[in-house]
Enzyme design. Structure first.
Site, PDB file in Angstrom:
ATOM      1  N   GLU A  28       0.815  -1.218   0.000  1.00  0.00           N
ATOM      2  CA  GLU A  28       0.000   0.000   0.000  1.00  0.00           C
ATOM      3  C   GLU A  28       0.847   1.266   0.000  1.00  0.00           C
ATOM      4  OE1 GLU A  28      -3.626  -1.835   2.737  1.00  0.00           O
ATOM      5  OE2 GLU A  28      -2.078  -0.604   3.674  1.00  0.00           O
ATOM      6  N   PRO A  29       1.701   1.433  -0.998  1.00  0.00           N
ATOM      7  CA  PRO A  29       2.535   2.637  -0.986  1.00  0.00           C
ATOM      8  C   PRO A  29       1.714   3.896  -1.284  1.00  0.00           C
ATOM      9  CG  PRO A  29       2.828   1.446  -3.053  1.00  0.00           C
ATOM     10  CD  PRO A  29       1.918   0.598  -2.188  1.00  0.00           C
ATOM     11  N   GLY A  30       1.953   4.927  -0.524  1.00  0.00           N
ATOM     12  CA  GLY A  30       1.299   6.209  -0.773  1.00  0.00           C
ATOM     13  C   GLY A  30       2.365   7.226  -1.165  1.00  0.00           C
ATOM     14  N   ARG A  31       3.083   7.696  -0.160  1.00  0.00           N
ATOM     15  CA  ARG A  31       4.098   8.731  -0.371  1.00  0.00           C
ATOM     16  C   ARG A  31       5.103   8.354  -1.458  1.00  0.00           C
ATOM     17  NH1 ARG A  31       5.469  11.857   4.112  1.00  0.00           N
ATOM     18  NH2 ARG A  31       4.817  10.070   5.336  1.00  0.00           N
ATOM     19  N   ARG A  70       3.226  20.175   6.763  1.00  0.00           N
ATOM     20  CA  ARG A  70       4.125  19.135   7.269  1.00  0.00           C
ATOM     21  C   ARG A  70       5.278  19.670   8.124  1.00  0.00           C
ATOM     22  NH1 ARG A  70       6.656  15.842   4.938  1.00  0.00           N
ATOM     23  NH2 ARG A  70       6.136  14.092   6.281  1.00  0.00           N
ATOM     24  N   TYR A  95       5.091  17.679  11.524  1.00  0.00           N
ATOM     25  CA  TYR A  95       6.070  16.588  11.673  1.00  0.00           C
ATOM     26  C   TYR A  95       7.507  17.095  11.706  1.00  0.00           C
ATOM     27  CZ  TYR A  95       1.869  14.587   9.572  1.00  0.00           C
ATOM     28  OH  TYR A  95       0.572  14.278   9.275  1.00  0.00           O
ATOM     29  N   CYS A 145      -0.952  34.057   9.332  1.00  0.00           N
ATOM     30  CA  CYS A 145      -0.793  34.964  10.459  1.00  0.00           C
ATOM     31  C   CYS A 145      -0.261  34.280  11.695  1.00  0.00           C
ATOM     32  CB  CYS A 145      -2.122  35.641  10.735  1.00  0.00           C
ATOM     33  SG  CYS A 145      -2.572  36.664   9.345  1.00  0.00           S
ATOM     34  N   GLU A 146       0.830  33.579  11.576  1.00  0.00           N
ATOM     35  CA  GLU A 146       1.525  33.109  12.766  1.00  0.00           C
ATOM     36  C   GLU A 146       2.990  32.868  12.454  1.00  0.00           C
ATOM     37  OE1 GLU A 146      -1.399  29.751  13.193  1.00  0.00           O
ATOM     38  OE2 GLU A 146       0.421  28.661  13.724  1.00  0.00           O
ATOM     39  N   TYR A 180       0.814  14.128   0.778  1.00  0.00           N
ATOM     40  CA  TYR A 180       0.408  14.705   2.066  1.00  0.00           C
ATOM     41  C   TYR A 180       0.609  16.225   2.124  1.00  0.00           C
ATOM     42  CZ  TYR A 180       0.522   9.761   3.276  1.00  0.00           C
ATOM     43  OH  TYR A 180       0.308   8.400   3.293  1.00  0.00           O
TER      44      TYR A 180
HETATM   45  N1  LLP Z   1      -1.584   1.884   4.549  1.00  0.00           N
HETATM   46  C1  LLP Z   1      -2.089   2.334   5.706  1.00  0.00           C
HETATM   47  C2  LLP Z   1      -2.965   1.460   6.478  1.00  0.00           C
HETATM   48  C3  LLP Z   1      -1.784   3.632   6.142  1.00  0.00           C
HETATM   49  O1  LLP Z   1      -2.275   4.061   7.294  1.00  0.00           O
HETATM   50  C4  LLP Z   1      -0.949   4.460   5.365  1.00  0.00           C
HETATM   51  C5  LLP Z   1      -0.610   5.802   5.783  1.00  0.00           C
HETATM   52  C6  LLP Z   1      -0.455   3.953   4.142  1.00  0.00           C
HETATM   53  C7  LLP Z   1      -0.780   2.649   3.773  1.00  0.00           C
HETATM   54  C8  LLP Z   1       0.420   4.748   3.226  1.00  0.00           C
HETATM   55  O2  LLP Z   1       1.634   5.044   3.848  1.00  0.00           O
HETATM   56  P1  LLP Z   1       2.835   5.712   3.040  1.00  0.00           P
HETATM   57  O3  LLP Z   1       3.313   4.698   2.038  1.00  0.00           O
HETATM   58  O4  LLP Z   1       2.324   6.929   2.388  1.00  0.00           O
HETATM   59  O5  LLP Z   1       3.833   6.004   4.070  1.00  0.00           O
HETATM   60  N2  LLP Z   1       0.298  12.751   6.943  1.00  0.00           N
HETATM   61  C9  LLP Z   1       1.525  12.041   7.237  1.00  0.00           C
HETATM   62  C10 LLP Z   1       1.490  10.601   6.761  1.00  0.00           C
HETATM   63  C11 LLP Z   1       0.348   9.794   7.329  1.00  0.00           C
HETATM   64  C12 LLP Z   1       0.301   8.384   6.831  1.00  0.00           C
HETATM   65  C13 LLP Z   1      -0.952   7.709   7.248  1.00  0.00           C
HETATM   66  N3  LLP Z   1      -1.089   6.371   6.833  1.00  0.00           N
HETATM   67  C14 LLP Z   1       2.704  12.792   6.641  1.00  0.00           C
HETATM   68  O6  LLP Z   1       2.507  13.825   6.009  1.00  0.00           O
HETATM   69  O7  LLP Z   1       3.845  12.392   6.821  1.00  0.00           O
END
Ligand code: LLP
Length: 415
Positions: A276-279, A315, A319, A345-346, A374
Site C-alpha cells: 500500500e505505498p502512498g508517499r 508538514r 512533523y 498569520c503566525e 500529504y
Molecule cells: N496503509 C495504511 C494502512 C496507512 O495508514 C498508510 C498511511 C499507508 C498505507 C500509506 O503510507 P505511506 O506509504 O504513504 O507512508 N500525513 C503524514 C502521513 C500519514 C500516513 C498515514 N497512513 C505525513 O505527512 O507524513
C-alpha cells in the site's frame, strides 16, 4: 551551487537557468495556472508504479489514496494495474469515480461508520477489520471478505505522529487478541487475510522486517490453532522518500521488495501479497511552485515570503519536516541563506528554516521538490486561503487535475 535536481522528478531539467518539468517550463506553468501550484510529473509516477508492480506481478499494489486523493491520478495508476487503499467514504468515492472496483479496493479505518461499512461492502471492497467490535458491524453491513489488521508492537523510527504499530496504537488488534478476533470473524465473515502497517516515512527496513517476522509467526499460529491460513498478506505502506539532501532512505521499491522476500522466506505457504505505498508513489513526482513576495531582514535573518505556506503544506509544523528549494525562473550561485516564510498569520508558518539561494526578489518563482504526498491532501483554508491547483505534466503539456479553489467556493459553504 543551488540545489541540484536529485530530489526533483525524473524529467526535471534546467534550461537557461529556468526549471522545467515534463518538458514544460515552470515560468509558463505559473503564469498559466497561478501559484501556489503543485506540478506532478507523469513519467515519475508511472516509473514508481512500475517499479512496485515489478516486485511481484501477482501482487496487489494498492495506492494509499490519503497521500493525494485525486481522480485523474487514480485513473493513471489504475491503468498501470494498481488498486487503492482508502480509509473514508470520501476516498472510496474518489476511487470508485476513477473506475476502481471490488477487491482492487481495501477499506481501512479505526472508526468506520455504518455508512462507510455499508458503502465498502456494496463496492465489494475488502474491509480491513481494525477491532473486535467491528466483526459484527462489518457482517451487519453486508461485508463478506475481510482482512484483519495486526498491531505487532513495534515502535517505528519515524515521527511519533505517524507510528502505527506500537503497543498502545489506536490501530489494529495486538497479536494476543488477534487470534480470538479471527475466530469470531470466521463465524460470521470470510476472513481472507492479514494486514500490517507500522508507520510512514520509514528510513530503515529492519523494523519492517521484524514486523514481517511477527506476522509470519502469527500465520503459523493461525494454521496450527485455527486451521486457517491467509490467502492475502498485506504488508502496508511506509517507505520514506527524500525531502532534503541530508535525508537518506533506500529506494522505496527495494524497501518493499525486501519485505516481500522476507515474507516468502518466513511464510512459504502460498498467499498473494498486497502493498500500500502512498508517499513513495507520488511524493517525488510532485513539485510545488510558489511566487516570492515580500523580502526583508529581521534580527539578522533574511526572509523571503511566499504566496502560500502552512495552508498548502502543514508538514513542517506537524512533523518537523524539512524541505529543500531552488529558484525556478533563474539560476545562479547562492548569495546567502534565506528563511522562507508563508503568508499566514503566525510565526510558525515557515516552510524552510534556511535555504541557500541566489538573493530572492519579488516575482521570482520558488520550487519545492518532494511535495507530491500529504501536501494538497492535507491542505486547509486557514486564513480563508483557497487551496492550490494541481497539474500533471508530460511531453511538454500540462493538464489540470485539480482546479484551484476560489474564495467563491469557500463562500458557497457559508449561511
Ligand atoms: N496503509 C495504511 C494502512 C496507512 O495508514 C498508510 C498511511 C499507508 C498505507 C500509506 O503510507 P505511506 O506509504 O504513504 O507512508 N500525513 C503524514 C502521513 C500519514 C500516513 C498515514 N497512513 C505525513 O505527512 O507524513
Amino acid at each position: 551551487m543551488e540545489l541540484a535536481l536529485e530530489l526533483f522528478p525524473d524529467t526535471a531539467a534546467v534550461e537557461d537557468g529556468a526549471l522545467s518539468i515534463g518538458g514544460v517550463r515552470a515560468t509558463e506553468l505559473a503564469s498559466e495556472h497561478g501559484t501556489p501550484l503543485v506540478v506532478y510529473c507523469r513519467e515519475t509516477i508511472v516509473a514508481q508504479a512500475r517499479a512496485f508492480r515489478a516486485i511481484d506481478p501477482e501482487a496487489l499494489v494498492a495506492f494509499g489514496v490519503k497521500a493525494f486523493p485525486n481522480v485523474a491520478l487514480l485513473r493513471l495508476l489504475r491503468g498501470e494495474g494498481l488498486g487503492a487503499d482508502v480509509s473514508t467514504l470520501g476516498e472510496l468515492e474518489f476511487a470508485l469515480h476513477a473506475g476502481l472496483r471490488g477487491e482492487e479496493l481495501l477499506f481501512h479505518g479505526n472508526n468506520k461508520s455504518d455508512e462507510e461499512l455499508t458503502a465498502a461492502a456494496a463496492a465489494g471492497a475488502l474491509v480491513v477489520l481494525d477491532s473486535a467490535e467491528e466483526v459484527g458491524r462489518a457482517a451487519g453491513a453486508g461485508a463478506r471478505r475481510v482482512l484483519l489488521r495486526l498491531t505487532p508492537g513495534i515502535k517505528a523510527r519515524t515521527h511519533q505522529s505517524i507510528q502505527t504499530a506500537h503497543d498502545d496504537s489506536k490501530f489494529g488488534v495486538d497479536l494476543d487478541g488477534a487470534l480470538g478476533v479471527l475466530r469470531d470473524a470466521l463465524d460470521v465473515l470470510e476472513p481472507i487475510g492479514l494486514h500490517v502497517h507500522i508507520g510512514s516515512q520509514l528510513a530503515r527496513v529492519d523494523e519492517s522486517l521484524l514486523a514481517v517476522d511477527r506476522l509470519a509467526a502469527f500465520c503459523r499460529r493461525c494454521r496450527d490453532e485455527l486451521g486457517w491460513t491467509p490467502q492475502l498478506v498485506d504488508l502496508g505502506g511506509g517507505p520514506g522518500i527524500r525531502h532534503s539532501l541530508d535525508e537518506r532512505v533506500p529506494p522505496p521499491h527495494e524497501f518493499a521488495r525486501a519485505l516481500v522476500e522476507r515474507l516468502r522466506g518466513e511464510w512459504p505457504e502460498p498467499a498473494r501479497v498486497a502493498l500500500e505505498p502512498g508517499r513513495s508513489l507520488v511524493g517525488r513526482a510532485g513539485v510545488t511552485l510558489y511566487r516570492i513576495g515580500a523580502t526583508k531582514r529581521s534580527g539578522g535573518v533574511e526572509y523571503a515570503a511566499i504566496d502560500g505556506g502552512m495552508s498548502d503544506n502543514p508538514r513542517p509544523q506537524l512533523y518537523g519536516a524539512r524541505y529543500a528549494a531552488r529558484l525556478a525562473n533563474r539560476d545562479g550561485p547562492p548569495e546567502g541563506e534565506f528563511r522562507i516564510a508563508g503568508k499566514h498569520c503566525e510565526s510558525g508558518d515557515v516552510l524552510l528554516g534556511r535555504v541557500a539561494l541566489p538573493r530572492p526578489r519579488r516575482g521570482d518563482l520558488l520550487a519545492v521538490p518532494a511535495t507530491g504526498a500529504y501536501t494538497l491532501a492535507m491542505a486547509s483554508n486557514y486564513n480563508g486561503v483557497p487551496r492550490p491547483a494541481a497539474v500533471l505534466v508530460a511531453g511538454g503539456e500540462a493538464t489540470v487535475i485539480r482546479r484551484r479553489e476560489t474564495v467563491d467556493d469557500l463562500l458557497a459553504l457559508e449561511a
